[in-house]
Design an enzyme around this catalytic site. Structure first.
Site, mmCIF file in Angstrom:
data_model
loop_
_atom_site.group_PDB
_atom_site.id
_atom_site.type_symbol
_atom_site.label_atom_id
_atom_site.label_comp_id
_atom_site.label_asym_id
_atom_site.label_seq_id
_atom_site.Cartn_x
_atom_site.Cartn_y
_atom_site.Cartn_z
ATOM 1 N N LYS A 68 6.007 45.662 12.948
ATOM 2 C CA LYS A 68 5.363 44.429 12.479
ATOM 3 C C LYS A 68 4.024 44.773 11.819
ATOM 4 O O LYS A 68 3.335 45.707 12.261
ATOM 5 C CB LYS A 68 5.164 43.515 13.699
ATOM 6 C CG LYS A 68 4.560 42.152 13.409
ATOM 7 C CD LYS A 68 4.466 41.357 14.721
ATOM 8 C CE LYS A 68 3.863 39.983 14.540
ATOM 9 N NZ LYS A 68 3.748 39.247 15.811
ATOM 10 N N SER A 105 5.876 34.757 15.852
ATOM 11 C CA SER A 105 5.396 35.300 14.608
ATOM 12 C C SER A 105 6.080 36.594 14.171
ATOM 13 O O SER A 105 5.947 36.981 13.013
ATOM 14 C CB SER A 105 3.891 35.549 14.720
ATOM 15 O OG SER A 105 3.629 36.524 15.703
ATOM 16 N N SER A 165 5.883 35.409 20.583
ATOM 17 C CA SER A 165 6.221 35.908 19.246
ATOM 18 C C SER A 165 7.268 37.006 19.169
ATOM 19 O O SER A 165 7.746 37.315 18.085
ATOM 20 C CB SER A 165 4.964 36.400 18.549
ATOM 21 O OG SER A 165 4.319 35.307 17.974
#
Ligand code: GLN
Length: 482
Positions: A84, A159, A183
């Site tokens: 990420k 997220s 997330s």
């Protein structure tokens, strides 16, 4: 890119990949070529990766393949991983999904990523997410929206949406995301993957761009529990760079086994009105299954549930407003060209460099920390956080696990909830508890609705009980190879 046919099994399991390479039926280079091909094919639609390190990955494949042949390879040799865009990787871009970090290149590699590399994993690219990990939909104002691979009109969650969609679309074996309020788990639920948030402090946060420091956790998203356990095992453990990181020994999570008759608490609110019927039905089927195994299954009412989102959004925004003050147009990334003096440099750089959700949270956080409201909001939220922690710990001293759906609904439409932040925040109702208390939680696939949209089962356990949690998750996982 590659015309060699690669069996699905080796793209969905790190251990299967390793075995096939060791047995000579698969070359790591052709596997990496296959993943690059999948990214080229699907990424224009899914928007999971913001950068792909194809040539580096191929060079690494060659090097690691030699090590496998020589019998000197690490635990993750044969694994291809995406990270990420909140994780520092030396000499690679790092933007936390934000314009404020435009063109920023990381000067060091964070602990979790370094441990993956040291164990011979290949890092294939950097993944799209909500800006500064603030959100539930991965609708990034600068990098565009991540799409659900099961239906491009639906979100992949957030997220860590890019990380989850990349696994869902088989663009890599697994991804490393971050979880501050759900997330890793919420996008895992929306994409039919496995998402693990470990105990707070189990994995060093050094090299993770901070959102809310007392909640942030790094966690893997994978196709199965075994890979999740292996990745945790490699990343976890003491780190001198992060004084909050636990020095408790790291168990062999990938070998954990269950014993005895379990006691399972099912959150009563799992069956409340807002939870979609398919999800309730699938949970009921699970409950019947556990009962048939002789487990004790009891419904529990967690009376403080109604306060969880308030606590979460007060404390995380307060911490974020402080953490994000470092992005001032001077030290990192983006600087407004319109600035005429120091004050306008700060104001314009921050106004132009942050997107709307980040601004909303900085303002909210600044408000709850302001002298006149500090006690009414921040101090009170800290007190209630303590109560939630105590009540949850008490519950988990009586039961082995606390379970509920990961989310009340399946993935929502890309254009839903856009004008209503509160509605978006409600999506986090079941996931924030684990972060508020610092306990480990995992989302595993629980089923799909009639439109083939997946949903997840969330299992929570006491602090540092990852072994037990992973063993139970493994017992309940649905094979993704079908
Ligand atoms: N969806 C939650 C939020 O918007 C969780 C974010 C996270 O875990 N990083 O804050």
């Amino acid at each position: 890119m590659s015309s060699v046919s690669i069996p699905a099994e080796v793209t969905k399991s790190i251990s299967a990949s390793r075995k096939a390479i060791e047995g000579g039926s698969l070359s790591l280079t052709s596997l990496v070529q296959h993943f690059i091909g999948q990214i080229e094919l699907h990424n224009p639609k899914v928007n999971a990766f913001v950068a792909v390190y194809g040539n580096e990955a191929l060079a690494e494949a060659d090097r690691i393949e030699q090590k496998i042949k020589a019998g000197t390879a690490g635990k993750l040799a044969g694994a291809v991983i995406g990270i990420k865009d909140v994780l520092a990787y030396q000499n690679h871009g790092l933007q936390s999904g934000s314009k404020i970090l435009d063109n920023f290149v990381s000067q060091f590699t964070g602990t979790a990523v370094q441990r993956l590399i040291d164990a011979d994993a290949i890092i294939i690219g950097r993944q799209n997410c909500d800006e500064f990990a603030m959100g539930s939909a991965s609708k990034n104002p600068w990098f565009g929206t991540v799409k659900n691979f099961a239906n491009p009109e639906k979100v992949a969650g957030g997220s860590s949406g890019g990380s989850a969609a990349a696994v869902q679309a088989c663009m890599c074996h697994a991804s490393i995301g971050s979880d501050t309020g759900g997330s890793v788990r919420q996008p895992a639920a929306f994409t039919g993957t496995v998402g693990l948030k470990p105990t707070y402090s189990r994995i060093s946060r050094w090299g993770l761009v901070a959102y809310a420091s007392s909640f942030d956790c790094i966690g893997p998203i994978a196709h199965n529990v075994e890979d999740s356990a292996l990745l945790l095992e490699v990343m976890a453990g003491a780190d001198t760079h992060d004084s909050t990181c636990s020095s408790k020994p790291v168990d062999a999570y990938s070998k954990a086994e269950l014993s005895g008759k379990l006691k399972i608490a099912v959150l009563k609110q799992s069956f409340s009105e807002g939870v979609q019927p398919e999800i309730k039905n699938a949970l009921n089927t699970k409950i019947e299954h556990w009962k048939s195994l002789g487990y004790t299954v009891e419904e529990v009412d967690f009376s403080l549930l109604d306060y969880l989102l308030n606590i979460y959004y007060i404390i995380t925004t307060a911490e974020a407003s402080s953490n994000l003050s470092r992005f001032d147009g001077v030290r990192y990334g983006y600087r407004s060209e319109k600035a005429t003096d120091l004050e306008s440099l700060y104001k314009l750089s921050r106004s132009e460099g942050f997107g709307p959700e980040v601004k909303r949270r900085i303002m909210l956080g600044t408000f709850v920390l302001s002298a006149s409201y500090y006690d009414a909001y921040f101090t009170k939220a800290q007190k209630v956080r303590r109560l939630v922690k105590e009540q949850t710990e008490e519950l988990l001293s009586k039961y082995d696990f606390l379970v509920c759906p990961t989310t009340p609904t399946v993935a929502f439409g890309i254009n839903e909830k856009v004008d209503n932040p509160i509605e978006m925040y409600l999506n986090d109702i079941f996931t924030v508890q684990a972060n508020v208390c610092g306990i480990p939680a995992i989302s595993i696939p629980l089923g799909e609705n009639a439109d083939k949209l997946p949903f997840g089962l969330q299992i929570m356990a006491g602090a540092f009980q990852e072994s037990k949690l992973l063993a139970f998750a493994k017992q309940n996982e649905i094979s993704t190879l079908a």
